[in-house]
Design a protein around this motif. Structure first.
Motif, PDB file in Angstrom:
ATOM      1  N   GLY A  84      38.094  42.671  45.158  1.00 43.39           N
ATOM      2  CA  GLY A  84      38.703  43.545  44.039  1.00 43.39           C
ATOM      3  C   GLY A  84      38.081  45.211  44.326  1.00 43.39           C
ATOM      4  N   GLY A  85      37.323  45.110  45.216  1.00 42.88           N
ATOM      5  CA  GLY A  85      36.894  46.778  45.401  1.00 42.88           C
ATOM      6  C   GLY A  85      37.645  47.228  46.835  1.00 42.88           C
ATOM      7  N   VAL A  86      37.257  47.079  47.803  1.00 43.78           N
ATOM      8  CA  VAL A  86      37.634  47.721  48.997  1.00 43.78           C
ATOM      9  C   VAL A  86      39.235  47.454  49.115  1.00 43.78           C
ATOM     10  CG1 VAL A  86      37.456  47.817  51.627  1.00 43.78           C
ATOM     11  CG2 VAL A  86      35.413  47.885  50.079  1.00 43.78           C
ATOM     12  N   ALA A  87      39.589  46.191  49.230  1.00 45.61           N
ATOM     13  CA  ALA A  87      41.027  45.651  49.662  1.00 45.61           C
ATOM     14  C   ALA A  87      41.881  46.175  48.486  1.00 45.61           C
ATOM     15  CB  ALA A  87      40.952  43.977  49.555  1.00 45.61           C
ATOM     16  N   LEU A  88      41.732  45.919  47.198  1.00 46.00           N
ATOM     17  CA  LEU A  88      42.622  46.248  46.236  1.00 46.00           C
ATOM     18  C   LEU A  88      42.749  47.643  46.378  1.00 46.00           C
ATOM     19  CD1 LEU A  88      44.438  45.472  43.937  1.00 46.00           C
ATOM     20  CD2 LEU A  88      42.326  45.407  42.466  1.00 46.00           C
ATOM     21  N   ALA A  89      41.653  48.498  46.449  1.00 46.51           N
ATOM     22  CA  ALA A  89      41.673  50.020  46.159  1.00 46.51           C
ATOM     23  C   ALA A  89      42.381  50.668  47.214  1.00 46.51           C
ATOM     24  CB  ALA A  89      40.148  50.772  46.036  1.00 46.51           C
ATOM     25  N   TYR A  90      42.056  50.124  48.363  1.00 49.05           N
ATOM     26  CA  TYR A  90      42.816  50.852  49.536  1.00 49.05           C
ATOM     27  C   TYR A  90      44.419  50.479  49.543  1.00 49.05           C
ATOM     28  CZ  TYR A  90      43.574  52.056  54.386  1.00 49.05           C
ATOM     29  OH  TYR A  90      44.003  52.733  55.541  1.00 49.05           O
TER      30      TYR A  90
ATOM     31  N   ALA B  34      46.174  42.586  45.641  1.00 44.05           N
ATOM     32  CA  ALA B  34      46.284  42.393  44.366  1.00 44.05           C
ATOM     33  C   ALA B  34      46.573  40.611  44.112  1.00 44.05           C
ATOM     34  CB  ALA B  34      46.971  42.867  43.304  1.00 44.05           C
ATOM     35  N   TRP B  35      47.571  40.208  44.724  1.00 44.40           N
ATOM     36  CA  TRP B  35      47.839  38.936  44.783  1.00 44.40           C
ATOM     37  C   TRP B  35      46.477  38.167  45.255  1.00 44.40           C
ATOM     38  CZ3 TRP B  35      51.103  36.498  41.869  1.00 44.40           C
ATOM     39  CH2 TRP B  35      52.330  37.281  41.225  1.00 44.40           C
ATOM     40  N   PHE B  36      46.211  38.157  46.419  1.00 46.74           N
ATOM     41  CA  PHE B  36      45.012  37.590  47.225  1.00 46.74           C
ATOM     42  C   PHE B  36      43.788  37.726  46.179  1.00 46.74           C
ATOM     43  CE2 PHE B  36      41.542  36.840  50.177  1.00 46.74           C
ATOM     44  CZ  PHE B  36      41.916  35.671  50.665  1.00 46.74           C
ATOM     45  N   PHE B  37      43.306  38.571  45.364  1.00 46.70           N
ATOM     46  CA  PHE B  37      42.336  38.666  44.492  1.00 46.70           C
ATOM     47  C   PHE B  37      42.775  37.937  43.339  1.00 46.70           C
ATOM     48  CE2 PHE B  37      40.127  40.912  41.052  1.00 46.70           C
ATOM     49  CZ  PHE B  37      39.058  40.897  41.443  1.00 46.70           C
ATOM     50  N   LEU B  38      43.823  37.716  43.063  1.00 46.86           N
ATOM     51  CA  LEU B  38      44.081  36.851  41.845  1.00 46.86           C
ATOM     52  C   LEU B  38      44.315  35.226  42.326  1.00 46.86           C
ATOM     53  CD1 LEU B  38      45.179  36.280  39.079  1.00 46.86           C
ATOM     54  CD2 LEU B  38      47.562  36.539  39.802  1.00 46.86           C
ATOM     55  N   ILE B  39      44.716  35.205  43.222  1.00 49.08           N
ATOM     56  CA  ILE B  39      44.678  33.730  43.979  1.00 49.08           C
ATOM     57  C   ILE B  39      43.261  33.284  44.004  1.00 49.08           C
ATOM     58  CG2 ILE B  39      45.427  32.154  45.677  1.00 49.08           C
ATOM     59  CD1 ILE B  39      47.833  33.890  45.804  1.00 49.08           C
ATOM     60  N   THR B  40      42.481  33.884  44.616  1.00 44.11           N
ATOM     61  CA  THR B  40      41.064  33.382  44.965  1.00 44.11           C
ATOM     62  C   THR B  40      40.373  33.358  43.512  1.00 44.11           C
ATOM     63  OG1 THR B  40      40.439  35.913  45.320  1.00 44.11           O
ATOM     64  CG2 THR B  40      40.994  34.374  47.197  1.00 44.11           C
ATOM     65  N   GLY B  41      40.355  34.288  42.701  1.00 40.94           N
ATOM     66  CA  GLY B  41      39.704  34.374  41.577  1.00 40.94           C
ATOM     67  C   GLY B  41      40.168  33.150  40.565  1.00 40.94           C
ATOM     68  N   THR B  42      41.756  32.627  40.771  1.00 42.77           N
ATOM     69  CA  THR B  42      41.979  31.719  39.737  1.00 42.77           C
ATOM     70  C   THR B  42      41.674  30.531  40.107  1.00 42.77           C
ATOM     71  OG1 THR B  42      44.081  32.904  39.469  1.00 42.77           O
ATOM     72  CG2 THR B  42      44.038  30.362  39.046  1.00 42.77           C
ATOM     73  N   TYR B  43      41.350  30.579  41.950  1.00 46.66           N
ATOM     74  CA  TYR B  43      40.906  28.928  42.261  1.00 46.66           C
ATOM     75  C   TYR B  43      39.388  28.695  41.894  1.00 46.66           C
ATOM     76  CZ  TYR B  43      38.858  25.800  45.861  1.00 46.66           C
ATOM     77  OH  TYR B  43      38.385  24.872  46.372  1.00 46.66           O
ATOM     78  N   MET B  44      38.642  29.801  41.808  1.00 47.39           N
ATOM     79  CA  MET B  44      37.266  29.745  41.416  1.00 47.39           C
ATOM     80  C   MET B  44      37.293  29.475  39.723  1.00 47.39           C
ATOM     81  SD  MET B  44      35.071  32.604  43.885  1.00 47.39           S
ATOM     82  CE  MET B  44      36.072  34.386  43.122  1.00 47.39           C
ATOM     83  N   MET B  45      37.906  30.270  39.170  1.00 46.86           N
ATOM     84  CA  MET B  45      37.934  29.957  37.834  1.00 46.86           C
ATOM     85  C   MET B  45      38.330  28.450  37.501  1.00 46.86           C
ATOM     86  SD  MET B  45      38.724  33.564  35.642  1.00 46.86           S
ATOM     87  CE  MET B  45      40.195  33.958  36.881  1.00 46.86           C
ATOM     88  N   ALA B  46      39.283  27.818  38.122  1.00 47.46           N
ATOM     89  CA  ALA B  46      39.949  26.717  37.898  1.00 47.46           C
ATOM     90  C   ALA B  46      38.684  25.668  38.414  1.00 47.46           C
ATOM     91  CB  ALA B  46      40.941  26.345  38.916  1.00 47.46           C
ATOM     92  N   LEU B  47      38.039  25.772  39.204  1.00 46.34           N
ATOM     93  CA  LEU B  47      36.756  24.914  39.506  1.00 46.34           C
ATOM     94  C   LEU B  47      35.649  24.956  38.266  1.00 46.34           C
ATOM     95  CD1 LEU B  47      36.013  25.709  43.194  1.00 46.34           C
ATOM     96  CD2 LEU B  47      37.509  23.673  42.102  1.00 46.34           C
ATOM     97  N   TRP B  48      35.465  25.984  37.765  1.00 47.92           N
ATOM     98  CA  TRP B  48      34.368  26.294  36.842  1.00 47.92           C
ATOM     99  C   TRP B  48      35.034  25.748  35.427  1.00 47.92           C
ATOM    100  CZ3 TRP B  48      34.270  32.317  37.904  1.00 47.92           C
ATOM    101  CH2 TRP B  48      33.488  32.397  39.194  1.00 47.92           C
ATOM    102  N   ALA B  49      36.262  25.903  35.303  1.00 45.85           N
ATOM    103  CA  ALA B  49      36.935  25.276  33.988  1.00 45.85           C
ATOM    104  C   ALA B  49      36.974  23.797  34.117  1.00 45.85           C
ATOM    105  CB  ALA B  49      38.608  25.816  33.884  1.00 45.85           C
ATOM    106  N   MET B  50      37.295  23.210  35.076  1.00 45.99           N
ATOM    107  CA  MET B  50      37.190  21.720  35.202  1.00 45.99           C
ATOM    108  C   MET B  50      35.607  21.120  34.986  1.00 45.99           C
ATOM    109  SD  MET B  50      39.732  20.624  38.174  1.00 45.99           S
ATOM    110  CE  MET B  50      38.922  21.669  39.599  1.00 45.99           C
ATOM    111  N   LYS B  51      34.708  21.948  35.578  1.00 45.75           N
ATOM    112  CA  LYS B  51      33.485  21.563  35.271  1.00 45.75           C
ATOM    113  C   LYS B  51      32.999  21.753  33.935  1.00 45.75           C
ATOM    114  CE  LYS B  51      28.740  22.354  36.812  1.00 45.75           C
ATOM    115  NZ  LYS B  51      27.847  23.141  37.627  1.00 45.75           N
TER     116      LYS B  51
END
Length: 312
Positions: free
Chosen positions: A173-179, A271-288
């Motif tokens: 969300g920092g280096v990759a997205l900003a660049y 941006a898409w990669f940041f969203l996808i990885t973030g969604t995956y992590m949030m999905a795990l937290w949400a299921m728990k």
């Protein structure tokens, strides 16, 4: 009076002379809690502060809750407990502040000093100005919530986890997205921008309004969760109201919507990669969280989707 022996689950340099015996002259097995044991152990070994300790039954790796009494876990006077060193600890508030500070440093550097990173000047497009404002406001909101809104059931986490947790925000969300977002590809005179929908003020304003709705909604759900837990407690209750009537984790849903807007506006792979990885992590937290709510409240917990209204 109660006497408890503490042995080491694993060898630790913080308490080399274990096992040790702790005496509690004013306690019984019905009133002595794991928290009391931790405090007494920390008094004997100051570097082994309570949040660094994992207390379990001898021969069992399962964590004992701080509020559990010795009687409630089947122990009597003279019993033995095991302690494990969880490593140096850091507060959750500090963890989140560190995580979100990365983008707040990286994005301004790449936005305001393009010649350093791209070896050329960049005349920023309206799209880049929108994205910069949205990213900065998002992470400033995150910092505000970390300091003044969130209340955590666990006070600390191992310091070593900070580096793992920060990678997502500092690098993706920092280096990759900003660049990607502030590069000449998205500049005011780029063929990727000129004459396309990404140069249309109405499209950009529409996206910004959806993003603003998602951010405000996300904050509102965080305030709802905060108000369910009195300060200094681990109280859990069923959340109701805006967002929660359809799904267990509306805060994650609104987070996804906000970043989806950035993805659609830019079309950036970063941006898409940041969203996808973030969604995956949030999905795990949400299921728990969904499982924990159903386990704790049983039939009292309303029928809801987990994270996406009407879908999942």
């Amino acid at each position: 009076m109660v006497s408890i022996t503490i042995s080491a689950a694993k060898r630790t340099s913080l308490a080399k002379d274990l096992p040790a015996t702790l005496n509690f002259p004013d306690k019984t097995v019905d009133t002595l809690t794991v928290s009391d044991v931790k405090s007494a152990f920390a008094a004997k070994y100051p570097q082994f502060y309570p949040s660094r300790q994992k207390i379990s039954l001898k021969g069992d790796n399962k964590l004992l809750a701080d509020e559990a009494t010795l009687a409630s876990v089947g122990l009597t006077d003279g019993a033995e407990l095991a302690v494990k060193d969880l490593g140096a600890q850091i507060s959750w508030t500090t963890v989140f502040v560190i995580e979100y500070i990365g983008p707040l440093v990286v994005h301004p550097l790449m936005y305001h000093f393009p010649s350093v990173f791209y070896r050329t000047t960049v005349e920023h497009s309206l799209l880049q100005k929108y994205v910069y404002a949205m990213v900065m406001l998002h992470f400033l909101k995150r910092e505000y919530e970390s300091l003044f809104v969130h209340r955590y059931s666990h006070g600390t986490m191992p310091f070593a986890y900070v580096f793992r947790n920060s990678f997502h925000y500092h690098v993706l969300g920092g280096v990759a997205l900003a660049y990607a977002a502030y590069s000449p590809t998205y500049a005011n005179t780029s063929s990727y921008i000129v004459g396309t929908i990404r140069d249309d003020p109405k499209f950009l304003m529409g996206g910004a309004l959806v993003w603003l709705w998602a951010e405000v909604s996300n904050l509102k759900t965080h305030v709802t969760l905060r108000d369910l837990r009195p300060a200094g407690t681990k109280t859990r209750a069923i959340p109701y109201g805006y967002g929660f009537n359809k799904i267990t984790c509306p805060n994650y849903f609104f987070e996804i919507v906000g970043w989806l807007v950035v993805c659609v506006m830019t079309g950036s792979y970063a941006a898409w990669f940041f969203l996808i990885t973030g969604t995956y992590m949030m999905a795990l937290w949400a299921m728990k969280k969904h499982r924990n709510y159903k386990k704790e409240f049983g039939k009292a917990y309303p029928k809801r989707n987990i994270m996406i209204p009407f879908i999942w």
